[in-house]
Design a protein around this motif. Structure first.
Motif, PDB file in Angstrom:
ATOM      1  N   GLY A  69     -11.710   0.041 -32.060  1.00 59.68           N
ATOM      2  CA  GLY A  69     -10.541   0.078 -32.934  1.00 59.68           C
ATOM      3  C   GLY A  69     -10.342   1.413 -33.620  1.00 59.68           C
ATOM      4  O   GLY A  69      -9.364   1.589 -34.350  1.00 59.68           O
ATOM      5  N   LEU A  70     -11.245   2.377 -33.395  1.00 58.84           N
ATOM      6  CA  LEU A  70     -11.077   3.690 -34.016  1.00 58.84           C
ATOM      7  C   LEU A  70      -9.974   4.501 -33.353  1.00 58.84           C
ATOM      8  O   LEU A  70      -9.383   5.384 -33.967  1.00 58.84           O
ATOM      9  N   VAL A  71      -9.722   4.209 -32.096  1.00 56.95           N
ATOM     10  CA  VAL A  71      -8.734   4.945 -31.308  1.00 56.95           C
ATOM     11  C   VAL A  71      -7.775   3.936 -30.699  1.00 56.95           C
ATOM     12  O   VAL A  71      -8.172   2.828 -30.334  1.00 56.95           O
ATOM     13  N   GLN A  72      -6.521   4.321 -30.617  1.00 60.16           N
ATOM     14  CA  GLN A  72      -5.503   3.466 -30.010  1.00 60.16           C
ATOM     15  C   GLN A  72      -4.881   4.186 -28.825  1.00 60.16           C
ATOM     16  O   GLN A  72      -4.702   5.405 -28.861  1.00 60.16           O
ATOM     17  N   ASP A  92     -10.422  -9.722 -42.895  1.00 60.54           N
ATOM     18  CA  ASP A  92     -10.300 -10.557 -41.693  1.00 60.54           C
ATOM     19  C   ASP A  92     -11.412 -10.248 -40.693  1.00 60.54           C
ATOM     20  O   ASP A  92     -11.957 -11.148 -40.043  1.00 60.54           O
ATOM     21  N   LEU A  93     -11.735  -8.965 -40.555  1.00 58.45           N
ATOM     22  CA  LEU A  93     -12.782  -8.569 -39.622  1.00 58.45           C
ATOM     23  C   LEU A  93     -14.132  -9.167 -40.020  1.00 58.45           C
ATOM     24  O   LEU A  93     -14.867  -9.704 -39.192  1.00 58.45           O
ATOM     25  N   ILE A  94     -14.451  -9.091 -41.289  1.00 58.76           N
ATOM     26  CA  ILE A  94     -15.737  -9.637 -41.736  1.00 58.76           C
ATOM     27  C   ILE A  94     -15.708 -11.160 -41.693  1.00 58.76           C
ATOM     28  O   ILE A  94     -16.727 -11.809 -41.417  1.00 58.76           O
ATOM     29  N   ASP A  95     -14.554 -11.758 -41.925  1.00 60.34           N
ATOM     30  CA  ASP A  95     -14.445 -13.208 -41.752  1.00 60.34           C
ATOM     31  C   ASP A  95     -14.739 -13.611 -40.308  1.00 60.34           C
ATOM     32  O   ASP A  95     -15.359 -14.655 -40.061  1.00 60.34           O
ATOM     33  N   ASP A 168     -19.665  -7.184 -29.546  1.00 67.21           N
ATOM     34  CA  ASP A 168     -19.280  -5.795 -29.281  1.00 67.21           C
ATOM     35  C   ASP A 168     -17.775  -5.593 -29.425  1.00 67.21           C
ATOM     36  O   ASP A 168     -17.317  -4.520 -29.839  1.00 67.21           O
ATOM     37  N   ALA A 169     -17.013  -6.619 -29.072  1.00 70.29           N
ATOM     38  CA  ALA A 169     -15.556  -6.498 -29.132  1.00 70.29           C
ATOM     39  C   ALA A 169     -15.040  -6.340 -30.564  1.00 70.29           C
ATOM     40  O   ALA A 169     -13.939  -5.810 -30.776  1.00 70.29           O
ATOM     41  N   LEU A 170     -15.818  -6.776 -31.544  1.00 73.71           N
ATOM     42  CA  LEU A 170     -15.357  -6.683 -32.928  1.00 73.71           C
ATOM     43  C   LEU A 170     -15.349  -5.237 -33.426  1.00 73.71           C
ATOM     44  O   LEU A 170     -14.502  -4.867 -34.239  1.00 73.71           O
TER      45      LEU A 170
END
Length: 231
Positions: A69-72, A92-95, A168-170
């Motif tokens: 998610g650092l690069v798009q 949301d990510l940590i949830d 890993d996908a997170l």
């Protein structure tokens, strides 16, 4: 006497992995420290010239960073640095991690042969406690690595490749560490203590305690991260 038939020696494949890793690490540092600002374009050819490498390792490194998610990658526009997560997105990510990692910690604690995992977690806690916590990524990289390796070791300790892929996908660790640039790691003592509690529960084979310790850690991470954003 028959002539011995020898199979032809096949050359070993030369992997560009080390070059890719170097490019990946340089881009990671530049993004986390803000030298490549949010929304700035990332030209593969320009980066290849700057790093003195071919375009292939740059392209592969950008693909790896995209997964965090650092690069798009935008259609017809190429790669860009992603904006930092908002407070709601980080929550949301940590949830999402809270739905996954407590169950993973419990599963790892129930594995019958986990001595190697226990040793790995103990070493990671020691490394985390000893790591520098400076203001720039190079000065807290060892802390970042120890933190990331601790969590991934637990996931890998389940021996479930689908859980590993899901984790890993997170791409959660690298997103959170963007908060530390310019101020350094601010929650090391709490994190070390929480990691130690998780490691002890897994070593004891106590699935409930491992799940609860992981949940407490992630709730603490969420609380501290949101405080950093609003500071």
């Amino acid at each position: 006497m028959p002539t011995e038939q020898r199979r032809p020696v096949r050359p070993e494949r030369i992997s560009p992995r080390l070059v890719v890793d170097d490019v990946h690490d340089q881009l990671l540092r530049l993004i986390i420290d803000g030298h490549l600002p949010a929304d700035s374009p990332l030209s593969i050819d320009a980066l290849a010239r700057e790093f003195g490498v071919s375009s292939s390792p740059v392209r592969e490194a950008l693909t790896r960073l995209e997964s965090t998610g650092l690069v798009q990658r935008l259609a017809l526009r190429g790669y860009r640095v992603a904006p930092a997560l908002t407070a709601d997105e980080l929550a949301d990510l940590i949830d999402a991690r809270l739905l996954l990692e407590p169950a993973v910690a419990a599963a790892a604690a129930l594995r019958p042969a986990r001595e190697g995992l226990v040793d790995e977690l103990e070493a990671s806690v020691v490394a985390l406690a000893a790591a520098p916590r400076g203001e720039q990524f190079d000065s807290f990289r060892a802390y970042y690595d120890a933190d990331r390796e601790f969590h991934r070791a637990i996931v890998a300790g389940t021996h479930n490749r689908f859980l590993v892929h899901a984790y890993d996908a997170l791409g959660s660790h690298v997103q959170r560490f963007r908060l530390f640039s310019g101020r350094g790691v601010t929650d090391a003592e709490a994190t070390v203590s929480e990691h130690r509690a998780i490691a002890l529960a897994i070593a004891a084979g106590d699935a409930d305690a491992a799940s609860q310790a992981m949940q407490a850690h992630l709730v603490g991470v969420r609380t501290r991260a949101l405080a950093e954003i609003h500071d």
